[in-house]
Write an enzyme that holds these catalytic residues in place. Structure first.
Site, PDB file in Angstrom:
ATOM      1  N   PRO A  10       0.797  -1.223   0.000  1.00 35.50           N
ATOM      2  CA  PRO A  10       0.000   0.000   0.000  1.00 35.50           C
ATOM      3  C   PRO A  10       0.831   1.275   0.000  1.00 35.50           C
ATOM      4  CG  PRO A  10      -0.069  -1.060   2.143  1.00 35.50           C
ATOM      5  CD  PRO A  10       0.579  -2.026   1.197  1.00 35.50           C
ATOM      6  N   ASN A  11       0.334   2.227  -0.752  1.00 38.39           N
ATOM      7  CA  ASN A  11       0.871   3.601  -0.842  1.00 38.39           C
ATOM      8  C   ASN A  11       2.176   3.699  -1.633  1.00 38.39           C
ATOM      9  OD1 ASN A  11      -1.253   4.771   0.807  1.00 38.39           O
ATOM     10  ND2 ASN A  11      -0.307   3.669   2.504  1.00 38.39           N
ATOM     11  N   ARG A  18       5.170  10.982  -2.485  1.00 39.90           N
ATOM     12  CA  ARG A  18       4.879  10.631  -1.100  1.00 39.90           C
ATOM     13  C   ARG A  18       6.100  10.900  -0.215  1.00 39.90           C
ATOM     14  NH1 ARG A  18       4.571   4.468   1.313  1.00 39.90           N
ATOM     15  NH2 ARG A  18       4.002   5.089   3.438  1.00 39.90           N
ATOM     16  N   TYR A  23      11.170   8.900   1.470  1.00 43.36           N
ATOM     17  CA  TYR A  23      11.193   7.841   0.458  1.00 43.36           C
ATOM     18  C   TYR A  23      11.890   8.230  -0.841  1.00 43.36           C
ATOM     19  CZ  TYR A  23       7.870   5.761   3.704  1.00 43.36           C
ATOM     20  OH  TYR A  23       7.289   5.247   4.833  1.00 43.36           O
ATOM     21  N   ASN A  74       8.065  -5.564  -0.674  1.00 42.61           N
ATOM     22  CA  ASN A  74       7.934  -4.369   0.164  1.00 42.61           C
ATOM     23  C   ASN A  74       6.465  -4.277   0.503  1.00 42.61           C
ATOM     24  OD1 ASN A  74       7.767  -1.954   1.456  1.00 42.61           O
ATOM     25  ND2 ASN A  74       8.995  -0.806  -0.030  1.00 42.61           N
ATOM     26  N   ALA A  77       3.061  -0.676   4.968  1.00 40.25           N
ATOM     27  CA  ALA A  77       2.595  -0.710   6.358  1.00 40.25           C
ATOM     28  C   ALA A  77       2.099  -2.098   6.780  1.00 40.25           C
ATOM     29  CB  ALA A  77       1.500   0.330   6.561  1.00 40.25           C
ATOM     30  N   HIS A  80       4.028  -4.408   9.220  1.00 42.97           N
ATOM     31  CA  HIS A  80       3.990  -4.278  10.680  1.00 42.97           C
ATOM     32  C   HIS A  80       2.728  -4.856  11.293  1.00 42.97           C
ATOM     33  CE1 HIS A  80       7.159  -1.624   9.415  1.00 42.97           C
ATOM     34  NE2 HIS A  80       6.320  -0.791   8.851  1.00 42.97           N
ATOM     35  N   ASP A  87       1.687 -15.584   6.783  1.00 45.00           N
ATOM     36  CA  ASP A  87       1.205 -16.954   6.547  1.00 45.00           C
ATOM     37  C   ASP A  87       1.236 -17.317   5.063  1.00 45.00           C
ATOM     38  OD1 ASP A  87       0.792 -17.389   9.220  1.00 45.00           O
ATOM     39  OD2 ASP A  87      -1.404 -17.279   9.124  1.00 45.00           O
ATOM     40  N   GLU A  98      12.626  -9.435   2.273  1.00 43.13           N
ATOM     41  CA  GLU A  98      11.854  -8.278   2.731  1.00 43.13           C
ATOM     42  C   GLU A  98      12.630  -7.020   2.374  1.00 43.13           C
ATOM     43  OE1 GLU A  98      11.290  -8.196   6.956  1.00 43.13           O
ATOM     44  OE2 GLU A  98      10.309  -6.236   6.891  1.00 43.13           O
ATOM     45  N   HIS A 100      12.635  -2.601   2.259  1.00 42.00           N
ATOM     46  CA  HIS A 100      12.072  -1.279   2.570  1.00 42.00           C
ATOM     47  C   HIS A 100      13.006  -0.211   2.048  1.00 42.00           C
ATOM     48  CE1 HIS A 100       9.126  -3.165   5.139  1.00 42.00           C
ATOM     49  NE2 HIS A 100      10.113  -3.912   5.614  1.00 42.00           N
ATOM     50  N   LEU A 101      12.422   0.860   1.559  1.00 40.92           N
ATOM     51  CA  LEU A 101      13.225   2.008   1.117  1.00 40.92           C
ATOM     52  C   LEU A 101      13.901   2.661   2.320  1.00 40.92           C
ATOM     53  CD1 LEU A 101      10.359   3.148  -1.145  1.00 40.92           C
ATOM     54  CD2 LEU A 101      12.658   2.773  -2.038  1.00 40.92           C
ATOM     55  N   SER A 102      13.133   2.869   3.378  1.00 39.51           N
ATOM     56  CA  SER A 102      13.660   3.535   4.574  1.00 39.51           C
ATOM     57  C   SER A 102      14.221   2.493   5.542  1.00 39.51           C
ATOM     58  CB  SER A 102      12.534   4.325   5.246  1.00 39.51           C
ATOM     59  OG  SER A 102      11.508   3.445   5.679  1.00 39.51           O
ATOM     60  N   ARG A 107      13.214   4.220  12.731  1.00 37.20           N
ATOM     61  CA  ARG A 107      12.006   5.050  12.685  1.00 37.20           C
ATOM     62  C   ARG A 107      11.145   4.802  13.927  1.00 37.20           C
ATOM     63  NH1 ARG A 107       9.321   4.876   6.928  1.00 37.20           N
ATOM     64  NH2 ARG A 107       8.272   6.697   7.841  1.00 37.20           N
ATOM     65  N   ARG A 111       7.202   0.698  13.572  1.00 38.88           N
ATOM     66  CA  ARG A 111       7.780   0.215  12.309  1.00 38.88           C
ATOM     67  C   ARG A 111       8.915  -0.791  12.542  1.00 38.88           C
ATOM     68  NH1 ARG A 111       5.405   3.578   8.396  1.00 38.88           N
ATOM     69  NH2 ARG A 111       5.045   5.649   9.237  1.00 38.88           N
TER      70      ARG A 111
HETATM   71  C1  DQA Z   1       8.181   1.157   3.858  1.00 41.17           C
HETATM   72  C2  DQA Z   1       8.247   1.352   5.374  1.00 41.17           C
HETATM   73  C3  DQA Z   1       6.882   1.144   5.999  1.00 41.17           C
HETATM   74  O1  DQA Z   1       6.956   1.351   7.417  1.00 41.17           O
HETATM   75  C4  DQA Z   1       5.876   2.122   5.430  1.00 41.17           C
HETATM   76  O2  DQA Z   1       4.604   1.879   5.969  1.00 41.17           O
HETATM   77  C5  DQA Z   1       5.855   2.083   3.944  1.00 41.17           C
HETATM   78  C6  DQA Z   1       7.112   2.047   3.226  1.00 41.17           C
HETATM   79  C7  DQA Z   1       9.526   1.476   3.165  1.00 41.17           C
HETATM   80  O3  DQA Z   1       9.700   1.076   2.024  1.00 41.17           O
HETATM   81  O4  DQA Z   1      10.371   2.159   3.756  1.00 41.17           O
HETATM   82  O5  DQA Z   1       4.798   2.167   3.320  1.00 41.17           O
HETATM   83  O6  DQA Z   1       7.873  -0.198   3.583  1.00 41.17           O
END
Ligand code: DQA
Length: 147
Positions: A10-11, A18, A23, A74, A77, A80, A87, A98, A100-102, A107, A111
């Site tokens: 998502p997002n 964003r 990011y 990725n 959210a 978390h 599963d 796994e 993540h950009l950040s 953080r 997270r």
């Molecule tokens: C994220 C980190 C997550 O905590 C956040 O909700 C995201 C982006 C990242 O790529 O850093 O949507 O997955």
């Protein structure tokens, strides 16, 4: 040919606009182009999908079984919160990185919990878009893929 699915949650469709201070300025299409170039260099087949819906992400993971050899996820959210995604990975036994950009560990405390990490081969975070080609290299090595 070794095939990898890169799945975004998502997002992440809003990347580029964003919270660029967190990011960066690259869009998801920019990241997809970077990944396509790296996949070509490594002789990997690549699929790239994004959904804002948890159930659709579960469906993508189920469909990856027998279609792709590995998954770069990725989950945004849902990382978390989602026992369902955790599963889906353990049920399909698809080797997963796994991503993540950040740097989620630097953080907010909420997270720093990841359900994906419990079933992933490993985690790459904090390198922005550069993490994606790194993940492709790591997964190809993990799968014993010779370019
Ligand atoms: C994220 C980190 C997550 O905590 C956040 O909700 C995201 C982006 C990242 O790529 O850093 O949507 O997955």
């Amino acid at each position: 040919m070794t095939s990898i699915l890169i799945l975004s949650g998502p997002n992440l469709n809003l990347l580029g606009t964003r919270q660029p201070e967190v990011y960066g300025h690259a869009t998801l299409a920019d990241i997809e182009a970077m990944c396509a170039a790296k996949a070509k260099e490594l002789s990997l087949a690549l699929a790239f999908e994004q959904s804002n819906s948890e159930g659709a992400l579960v469906d993508h993971i189920h469909a990856a079984r027998g279609t792709h050899d590995g998954l770069i996820l990725n989950a945004g959210a849902y990382t978390h919160t989602s026992i369902a995604l955790m599963d889906a990975i353990s049920s399909t036994e698809i080797p997963t990185i796994e991503l993540h950009l950040s740097n989620i560990h630097a953080r907010e405390p909420f997270r720093q919990q990841s359900y994906i990490a419990k079933v992933a081969v490993g985690q790459i975070c904090g390198f922005g878009p550069a993490g994606y080609p790194l993940a492709l290299e790591a997964l190809a090595t993990h799968l014993g893929h010779a370019a």
